[in-house]
Design a protein around this motif. Structure first.
Motif, PDB file in Angstrom:
ATOM      1  N   SER A 233     -28.445 -17.991 -56.903  1.00 40.32           N
ATOM      2  CA  SER A 233     -28.048 -18.535 -55.601  1.00 40.32           C
ATOM      3  C   SER A 233     -26.555 -18.319 -55.335  1.00 40.32           C
ATOM      4  N   VAL A 234     -25.718 -18.409 -56.362  1.00 42.10           N
ATOM      5  CA  VAL A 234     -24.286 -18.174 -56.137  1.00 42.10           C
ATOM      6  C   VAL A 234     -24.045 -16.698 -55.795  1.00 42.10           C
ATOM      7  N   THR A 235     -24.713 -15.808 -56.503  1.00 38.25           N
ATOM      8  CA  THR A 235     -24.587 -14.387 -56.159  1.00 38.25           C
ATOM      9  C   THR A 235     -25.076 -14.141 -54.735  1.00 38.25           C
ATOM     10  N   GLY A 236     -26.214 -14.767 -54.393  1.00 41.57           N
ATOM     11  CA  GLY A 236     -26.750 -14.612 -53.044  1.00 41.57           C
ATOM     12  C   GLY A 236     -25.762 -15.103 -51.991  1.00 41.57           C
ATOM     13  N   LEU A 237     -25.113 -16.211 -52.292  1.00 40.76           N
ATOM     14  CA  LEU A 237     -24.137 -16.772 -51.362  1.00 40.76           C
ATOM     15  C   LEU A 237     -22.965 -15.813 -51.145  1.00 40.76           C
ATOM     16  N   ILE A 238     -22.434 -15.294 -52.239  1.00 41.01           N
ATOM     17  CA  ILE A 238     -21.286 -14.387 -52.136  1.00 41.01           C
ATOM     18  C   ILE A 238     -21.671 -13.145 -51.328  1.00 41.01           C
ATOM     19  N   LEU A 239     -22.860 -12.616 -51.629  1.00 39.96           N
ATOM     20  CA  LEU A 239     -23.314 -11.435 -50.895  1.00 39.96           C
ATOM     21  C   LEU A 239     -23.494 -11.739 -49.414  1.00 39.96           C
ATOM     22  N   SER A 240     -23.997 -12.928 -49.115  1.00 39.07           N
ATOM     23  CA  SER A 240     -24.220 -13.268 -47.706  1.00 39.07           C
ATOM     24  C   SER A 240     -22.892 -13.268 -46.959  1.00 39.07           C
ATOM     25  N   ILE A 245     -24.677 -11.771 -43.736  1.00 42.61           N
ATOM     26  CA  ILE A 245     -26.093 -12.006 -43.462  1.00 42.61           C
ATOM     27  C   ILE A 245     -26.382 -13.502 -43.670  1.00 42.61           C
ATOM     28  N   PRO A 246     -27.528 -14.038 -43.137  1.00 45.50           N
ATOM     29  CA  PRO A 246     -27.817 -15.482 -43.266  1.00 45.50           C
ATOM     30  C   PRO A 246     -27.894 -15.906 -44.739  1.00 45.50           C
ATOM     31  N   SER A 247     -27.221 -17.006 -45.065  1.00 48.65           N
ATOM     32  CA  SER A 247     -27.058 -17.368 -46.473  1.00 48.65           C
ATOM     33  C   SER A 247     -28.370 -17.776 -47.150  1.00 48.65           C
ATOM     34  N   GLY A 248     -29.220 -18.578 -46.476  1.00 49.67           N
ATOM     35  CA  GLY A 248     -30.474 -19.024 -47.093  1.00 49.67           C
ATOM     36  C   GLY A 248     -31.324 -17.825 -47.502  1.00 49.67           C
ATOM     37  N   ALA A 249     -31.477 -16.890 -46.563  1.00 46.99           N
ATOM     38  CA  ALA A 249     -32.300 -15.714 -46.835  1.00 46.99           C
ATOM     39  C   ALA A 249     -31.679 -14.880 -47.945  1.00 46.99           C
ATOM     40  N   SER A 250     -30.367 -14.779 -47.930  1.00 49.15           N
ATOM     41  CA  SER A 250     -29.672 -13.990 -48.952  1.00 49.15           C
ATOM     42  C   SER A 250     -29.908 -14.585 -50.343  1.00 49.15           C
ATOM     43  N   ILE A 251     -29.828 -15.912 -50.436  1.00 50.44           N
ATOM     44  CA  ILE A 251     -30.050 -16.583 -51.731  1.00 50.44           C
ATOM     45  C   ILE A 251     -31.452 -16.282 -52.257  1.00 50.44           C
ATOM     46  N   ILE A 252     -32.448 -16.459 -51.395  1.00 48.52           N
ATOM     47  CA  ILE A 252     -33.818 -16.252 -51.837  1.00 48.52           C
ATOM     48  C   ILE A 252     -34.062 -14.792 -52.184  1.00 48.52           C
ATOM     49  N   PHE A 253     -33.485 -13.901 -51.360  1.00 46.20           N
ATOM     50  CA  PHE A 253     -33.641 -12.477 -51.634  1.00 46.20           C
ATOM     51  C   PHE A 253     -33.058 -12.158 -53.005  1.00 46.20           C
ATOM     52  N   PHE A 254     -31.880 -12.698 -53.289  1.00 39.47           N
ATOM     53  CA  PHE A 254     -31.257 -12.372 -54.565  1.00 39.47           C
ATOM     54  C   PHE A 254     -31.988 -13.011 -55.743  1.00 39.47           C
ATOM     55  N   LEU A 255     -32.487 -14.237 -55.558  1.00 37.57           N
ATOM     56  CA  LEU A 255     -33.286 -14.871 -56.627  1.00 37.57           C
ATOM     57  C   LEU A 255     -34.492 -13.999 -56.978  1.00 37.57           C
ATOM     58  N   THR A 256     -35.100 -13.430 -55.931  1.00 39.53           N
ATOM     59  CA  THR A 256     -36.287 -12.607 -56.149  1.00 39.53           C
ATOM     60  C   THR A 256     -35.922 -11.297 -56.835  1.00 39.53           C
ATOM     61  N   MET A 257     -34.819 -10.681 -56.382  1.00 37.12           N
ATOM     62  CA  MET A 257     -34.351  -9.447 -57.022  1.00 37.12           C
ATOM     63  C   MET A 257     -34.083  -9.684 -58.510  1.00 37.12           C
ATOM     64  N   GLN A 258     -33.411 -10.804 -58.775  1.00 36.79           N
ATOM     65  CA  GLN A 258     -33.086 -11.150 -60.155  1.00 36.79           C
ATOM     66  C   GLN A 258     -34.360 -11.236 -60.999  1.00 36.79           C
ATOM     67  N   LEU A 259     -35.387 -11.904 -60.426  1.00 33.98           N
ATOM     68  CA  LEU A 259     -36.671 -12.021 -61.131  1.00 33.98           C
ATOM     69  C   LEU A 259     -37.268 -10.642 -61.398  1.00 33.98           C
ATOM     70  N   LEU A 260     -37.252  -9.784 -60.356  1.00 38.23           N
ATOM     71  CA  LEU A 260     -37.882  -8.468 -60.514  1.00 38.23           C
ATOM     72  C   LEU A 260     -37.139  -7.623 -61.540  1.00 38.23           C
ATOM     73  N   ILE A 261     -35.804  -7.689 -61.511  1.00 35.92           N
ATOM     74  CA  ILE A 261     -35.015  -6.886 -62.462  1.00 35.92           C
ATOM     75  C   ILE A 261     -35.297  -7.347 -63.889  1.00 35.92           C
ATOM     76  N   ILE A 262     -35.306  -8.678 -64.107  1.00 37.00           N
ATOM     77  CA  ILE A 262     -35.548  -9.185 -65.463  1.00 37.00           C
ATOM     78  C   ILE A 262     -36.954  -8.818 -65.923  1.00 37.00           C
ATOM     79  N   LYS A 263     -37.905  -8.944 -65.017  1.00 39.31           N
ATOM     80  CA  LYS A 263     -39.284  -8.585 -65.345  1.00 39.31           C
ATOM     81  C   LYS A 263     -39.357  -7.105 -65.751  1.00 39.31           C
ATOM     82  N   LEU A 264     -38.647  -6.277 -64.975  1.00 36.74           N
ATOM     83  CA  LEU A 264     -38.642  -4.840 -65.246  1.00 36.74           C
ATOM     84  C   LEU A 264     -38.070  -4.570 -66.635  1.00 36.74           C
TER      85      LEU A 264
END
Ligand SMILES: Nc1ncnc2c1ncn2[C@@H]1O[C@H](COP(=O)(O)OP(=O)(O)OP(=O)(O)O)[C@@H](O)[C@H]1O
Ligand SMILES: [Mg+2]
Lengths: 277, 250
Positions: A233-240, A245-264
């Motif tokens: 969420s902090v990374t998402g905030l900084i990126l937003s 870009i809208p902060s809420g969406a950015s946070i969730i987008f980054f949380l999801t990216m983080q999940l996908l990268i770790i899974k990968l």
């Protein structure tokens, strides 16, 4: 890099970061319960039903936050009651409360004359505008959840895993289930202000799913989920801020990216390990 | 030594308003080892839940002459969510009752008891494993340990032999026979062949209950897997065939 650090000079941004950290911490505790019990759908019902309360509050000129809280808690208790009585199918009841809440919210917002302040912030969240009072609310609630988990960790875990066995062992299962329902509803409503109705559930699920890649031990999922929640969420905030870009969406987008990268990374590691044999 | 610990009198029970079991009578003695047999959906699990107090009778009476005995319960494995993030250690600890129920950490005596239990069950090496990574037999052992750690007087096992191999099953039965010296056991199964040699008596459950005060069932009955059994040949008298206990043809 200097750009990156300069954002922390702004009070509003520092507040947003503190809010993201506090939310990640209590969401880790409540979310681990939600994900372990596989009741994300109940969370969805509570979240969307709360919109009915927001609409009614606007119409009567009351505090939308209070309206959301009342609706969320009543919905959560109602779903738990239905689950325990078993007279109606639980998923049907959730679907009904979910859509009824949304419909009522839309009707009442529509009927409210003139401007409905902050409506957008309830739908999409506005973490960049949280004030000091909001931070106290988040911190106070986090402390409450922390204390409840510290004292009742065992009965909460046992009730979530095997309620019938817990009951045989003398745990007051019904009380703990209702307590956790109320806690879930409160956690969701308190986070709506920052993350918004549409995305709030992700903060209770994505960091937990990420943590569960590392451990399948309930007690250890909680701190790990908090950690992944905070980094995401902090990374998402900084990126937003940087990308505007809208902060809420950015946070969730980054949380999801983080999940996908770790899974990968996990998948690649497994492939390599399998290749060695 | 042998005294009644649970008495069911003329019980009818079920879910909602629909009765699953009717006119059930059963007395459990302190050293009983009762095999509970019956077809799928016959009401075996329902009967166990009634005795455990998880279900209430529609009518009739459940009584405990010397108070509700400490009870160990091993639910049917289909009731367990194997993907739930809980470790073997946590699972077994959840069977501890008496002291310190609130705080997250176990007391010293509880921890000792936990380690002794894990050791006895041969689960020490698996203690930190999540239950999702156990084999069928290992999971059953963990569930049995959870049922036993509180030193019950009544042990209720709902099909502990699902998903386990013959070797494990024999281990399990030896263990149960040793445990039976200290507690009454109700063993639910629909595998008549393997349980009849170890139980002392048999209860046949299919909408109602027929108690058979010995473990001798004829070949005939073994073949007629479906309870209610039509014929029961009582052990010592060959070929003497008793008419089943006048239940409705259904
Ligand atoms: N929670 C429930 N709600 C409603 N009906 C139920 C419930 N659980 C069981 N039943 C019904 O009660 C009857 C008896 O079920 P029960 O689980 O006691 O059978 P069983 O003898 O244990 O079967 P199995 O060998 O398959 O475990 C069945 O018809 C079943 O459909
Ligand atoms: Mg059953």
């Amino acid at each position: 890099m200097s750009d990156l650090l300069s954002v922390f000079e702004y009070q509003f941004f520092r507040n947003a970061v503190v809010a993201a950290i506090l939310i990640s911490i209590y969401a880790a505790m409540v979310g681990t319960y939600i994900v372990s019990r596989k009741i994300v759908f109940i969370g969805g019902g509570i979240t969307h039903a709360s919109f009915g309360g927001i609409g009614i509050a606007y119409y009567f000129g009351a505090n939308p936050f209070a309206g959301a809280a009342i609706f969320a808690i009543l919905t959560a208790l109602g779903i738990e009651w239905i689950a325990q009585k078993g007279k109606v199918r639980e998923d049907s009841a959730i679907a009904i409360l979910w859509s009824l809440g949304m419909a009522m919210g839309i009707i009442f917002v529509f009927m409210t004359p003139g401007y409905t302040p902050n409506l957008m912030s309830f739908l999409f969240g506005s973490i960049l505008s949280v004030g000091t009072t909001d931070l106290y609310v988040l911190a106070g609630f986090g402390l409450l959840v922390g204390i409840i988990y510290a004292i009742f960790f065992r009965p909460i875990l046992y009730t979530a895993f095997d309620p019938e066995f817990a009951q045989v062992m003398g745990v007051r299962v019904a009380i703990f289930r209702y307590m956790m329902s109320v806690l879930m509803a409160m956690a969701i409503v308190i986070s709506i202000r920052s993350i918004g109705i549409i995305l709030v559930l992700s903060i209770f699920t994505i960091p937990q799913i990420t943590a569960m890649l590392f451990t399948r031990n309930f007690a250890r999922i909680i701190p790990l989920a908090a950690l992944w929640g905070i980094t995401g969420s902090v990374t998402g905030l900084i990126l937003s801020y940087l990308l505007d870009i809208p902060s809420g969406a950015s946070i969730i987008f980054f949380l999801t990216m983080q999940l996908l990268i770790i899974k990968l990374i996990f998948v690649i590691k497994q492939k390599i390990a399998a290749g060695r044999n | 030594m042998n005294k009644p610990i649970v008495i069911l009198e003329n019980i009818s029970t079920g879910y909602g308003t629909k009765p699953v079991l009717e006119k059930v009578n059963l007395t459990i003695q302190s050293n009983d080892f009762i095999g509970v047999l019956g077809p799928n959906g016959g009401g075996k699990t329902t009967l166990m839940k009634l005795i455990l107090g998880l279900l209430h009778p529609f009518s009739g009476k459940v009584s405990f002459p010397s108070g509700r005995p400490p009870t160990g319960y091993l639910p049917q494995v289909s009731q367990i969510d194997k993907s739930f993030p809980i470790t073997v250690k946590e699972l077994v600890s959840s069977g501890l009752k008496d002291t310190n129920p609130w705080f997250p950490h176990l007391g010293i005596s509880q921890r000792k008891r936990l380690h002794r239990m894990l050791d006895e069950a041969g689960l020490t090496k698996l203690a930190s494993r999540p239950i999702g990574e156990l084999s069928g037999g290992q999971l059953q052992k963990a569930l049995l340990s959870r049922a036993l750690i509180n030193k019950p007087r009544l042990l209720i096992l709902d099909e502990p032999n699902t998903h386990v191999d013959k070797l494990f099953e024999r281990d399990l039965y030896n263990w149960l026979q040793a445990l039976n010296k200290e507690m009454a056991i109700l063993l639910v199964s629909h595998d008549i062949g393997t349980i009849t040699p170890i139980v002392k008596t048999i209860a046949c459950v299919n909408g109602n209950l027929h108690y058979h005060p010995s473990n001798q069932l004829s070949e005939e009955v073994l073949r007629v897997y479906n309870c209610p059994v039509d014929v029961i040949a009582h052990g010592p008298v060959p070929h003497r065939v008793l008419k089943s206990h006048d239940h409705k043809a259904e």
